[in-house]
Design a protein around this motif. Structure first.
Motif, mmCIF file in Angstrom:
data_model
loop_
_atom_site.group_PDB
_atom_site.id
_atom_site.type_symbol
_atom_site.label_atom_id
_atom_site.label_comp_id
_atom_site.label_asym_id
_atom_site.label_seq_id
_atom_site.Cartn_x
_atom_site.Cartn_y
_atom_site.Cartn_z
ATOM 1 N N PRO A 205 -1.917 11.739 -0.741
ATOM 2 C CA PRO A 205 -2.227 10.438 -0.119
ATOM 3 C C PRO A 205 -3.543 9.899 -0.650
ATOM 4 N N GLN A 206 -3.602 8.610 -0.858
ATOM 5 C CA GLN A 206 -4.823 8.010 -1.363
ATOM 6 C C GLN A 206 -5.749 7.632 -0.218
ATOM 7 N N ALA A 207 -7.013 7.454 -0.575
ATOM 8 C CA ALA A 207 -7.999 7.089 0.431
ATOM 9 C C ALA A 207 -7.688 5.714 1.002
ATOM 10 N N ALA A 208 -8.083 5.506 2.245
ATOM 11 C CA ALA A 208 -7.819 4.217 2.892
ATOM 12 C C ALA A 208 -8.500 3.079 2.150
ATOM 13 N N GLN A 209 -9.694 3.350 1.594
ATOM 14 C CA GLN A 209 -10.417 2.309 0.850
ATOM 15 C C GLN A 209 -9.754 2.000 -0.477
ATOM 16 N N ASP A 210 -8.889 2.921 -0.954
ATOM 17 C CA ASP A 210 -8.251 2.745 -2.247
ATOM 18 C C ASP A 210 -6.789 2.348 -2.105
ATOM 19 N N ALA A 211 -6.409 1.853 -0.943
ATOM 20 C CA ALA A 211 -5.024 1.448 -0.696
ATOM 21 C C ALA A 211 -4.642 0.295 -1.608
ATOM 22 N N PRO A 212 -3.334 0.124 -1.907
ATOM 23 C CA PRO A 212 -2.916 -0.941 -2.810
ATOM 24 C C PRO A 212 -3.415 -2.313 -2.416
ATOM 25 N N GLY A 213 -3.530 -2.576 -1.114
ATOM 26 C CA GLY A 213 -3.996 -3.887 -0.699
ATOM 27 C C GLY A 213 -5.463 -4.113 -0.972
ATOM 28 N N ALA A 214 -6.245 -3.011 -1.010
ATOM 29 C CA ALA A 214 -7.680 -3.145 -1.234
ATOM 30 C C ALA A 214 -8.050 -3.010 -2.694
ATOM 31 N N ALA A 215 -7.278 -2.256 -3.441
ATOM 32 C CA ALA A 215 -7.602 -2.036 -4.847
ATOM 33 C C ALA A 215 -7.150 -3.216 -5.684
ATOM 34 N N LYS A 216 -8.014 -3.659 -6.572
ATOM 35 C CA LYS A 216 -7.697 -4.786 -7.423
ATOM 36 C C LYS A 216 -7.960 -4.427 -8.879
ATOM 37 N N PHE A 217 -7.104 -4.920 -9.750
ATOM 38 C CA PHE A 217 -7.280 -4.675 -11.172
ATOM 39 C C PHE A 217 -8.408 -5.547 -11.704
ATOM 40 N N VAL A 218 -9.380 -4.899 -12.317
ATOM 41 C CA VAL A 218 -10.532 -5.597 -12.877
ATOM 42 C C VAL A 218 -10.360 -5.655 -14.388
ATOM 43 N N PHE A 219 -10.306 -6.858 -14.925
ATOM 44 C CA PHE A 219 -10.116 -7.026 -16.367
ATOM 45 C C PHE A 219 -11.468 -6.944 -17.068
ATOM 46 N N LYS A 220 -11.627 -5.906 -17.889
ATOM 47 C CA LYS A 220 -12.844 -5.712 -18.668
ATOM 48 C C LYS A 220 -12.446 -5.687 -20.144
ATOM 49 N N PRO A 221 -12.600 -6.817 -20.837
ATOM 50 C CA PRO A 221 -12.084 -6.900 -22.217
ATOM 51 C C PRO A 221 -12.620 -5.805 -23.127
ATOM 52 N N PHE A 222 -13.933 -5.603 -23.135
ATOM 53 C CA PHE A 222 -14.511 -4.631 -24.047
ATOM 54 C C PHE A 222 -14.085 -3.207 -23.686
ATOM 55 N N ALA A 223 -13.993 -2.919 -22.395
ATOM 56 C CA ALA A 223 -13.563 -1.588 -21.978
ATOM 57 C C ALA A 223 -12.118 -1.332 -22.383
ATOM 58 N N HIS A 224 -11.256 -2.336 -22.261
ATOM 59 C CA HIS A 224 -9.851 -2.162 -22.630
ATOM 60 C C HIS A 224 -9.692 -2.044 -24.152
#
Length: 330
Positions: A205-224
């Protein structure tokens, strides 16, 4: 006792104190790191094994250093490693692995990722595999994970379902080898599998703070982009390190053959059709392809010579177990 060491100091002797588990967190700029560490402490204490916690941070981050020092003051197992020359989290992870003393190494993220109570599931599965990777419930089905899993499985032969999860436990000798490639932490299971180590997944089980509704994809061009180059480098190193001619030959030979074919068409037209070759840009292009193909293949040959000269220094394989007949059976 508050302990803080600088990563430029000589390595501590791992033989002084044998531990069952080393917990490593290598992170840059995680404001909720102290609270995350505190949330994992009860679960770590409940594992019933001797452990240490190595937290590697950028030594210049004074805002994060003070609360971590306060936390370490009441937690004897916690060691804060302030890395003076910060390169990235992956290099920091390798430093911490080299300093670890446990038979097993557990890597955690610097933010809430899984339910701390799920650490027992990973620990229970550790003896049956060389590396156990956590797969957060609900994350495996995401489109991004599915696409990346297909790519990893296609080019590396195996892939975990939750690629971006940093929670994993492995034998220290295994993690020392796979983290030495200096690539993103997400590639560690793929490297271990490619090197012949057994890799398994445990759904947690994932942490409550890391639930799908709370987690958001952050686009980082240089990192990707960097991750893309890391994947390309890793693919070449794992697949063609000992046979570079296969890689360069697969590129150079088609270029050479296409160049030769075009050149032969022009030569045939000149010999049998009396076609002039002047002002033929296609012929110039074909000759350039021939030269380029020969050069690429020559790079592969040079690589083969280098590998042959250093073949004794390269680790060809590792022995998992040595099975011999017991003389007492006679």
């Amino acid at each position: 006792m508050n302990r803080a060491i600088n990563n430029d100091l000589p390595l501590e002797t791992a033989q002084d104190t044998a531990l069952g588990l080393s917990v490593i967190i290598a992170v840059d700029g995680a404001p909720d790191l102290p609270a995350t560490l505190a949330s994992y402490r009860p679960a770590l204490d409940a594992l019933g094994v001797t452990y240490e916690v190595l937290c590697v941070i950028d030594d210049r981050d004074t805002d994060l250093r003070q609360p971590l020092d306060n936390l370490a003051g009441g937690w004897d197992e916690l060691t804060i490693m302030g890395q003076r020359t910060w390169i990235d989290e992956d290099a920091a992870l390798l430093k911490a692995v080299n300093r670890s003393r446990g038979d097993y190494v557990l890597t955690l993220a610097g933010w809430p990722e899984i339910d701390p109570a799920a650490l027992t599931l990973l620990m229970d599965a550790a003896p049956d595999a060389d590396m156990v990777v956590a797969a957060r419930e609900g994350r495996q089905a995401s489109m991004r994970n599915r696409v990346l899993q297909w790519i990893f499985a296609r080019y590396f032969g195996n892939s975990v379902s939750d690629i971006f999860c940093r929670t994993r436990i492995a034998r220290r000798t295994v993690l020392e080898e796979v983290s030495g490639f200096g690539v993103r932490q997400h590639f560690l299971p793929a490297i271990a599998s490619e090197l012949g180590y057994s890799v398994t997944e445990v759904t947690v089980p994932q942490a409550a703070q890391d639930a799908p509704g709370a987690a958001k994809f952050v686009f980082k061009p240089f990192a990707h982009i960097r991750a893309l180059f890391d994947a390309l480098t890793l693919y070449v190193v794992l697949k063609f390190l000992r046979r570079p001619l296969r890689f360069f030959g697969a590129i150079g030979l088609p270029i050479l053959l296409v160049g030769l074919a075009i050149t032969m068409v022009y030569l045939t037209a000149r010999i049998f059709g009396a076609v002039a070759l002047a002002d033929r840009p296609g012929l110039i292009f074909a000759v350039l392809m021939i030269v380029l193909g020969i050069q690429v293949i020559a790079l592969g040959l040079v690589g083969e010579i280098i590998v042959f000269a250093n073949n004794r220094k390269l680790k060809q394989y590792s022995v998992k177990a040595l099975i011999r007949r017991d003389p007492s059976d006679n």
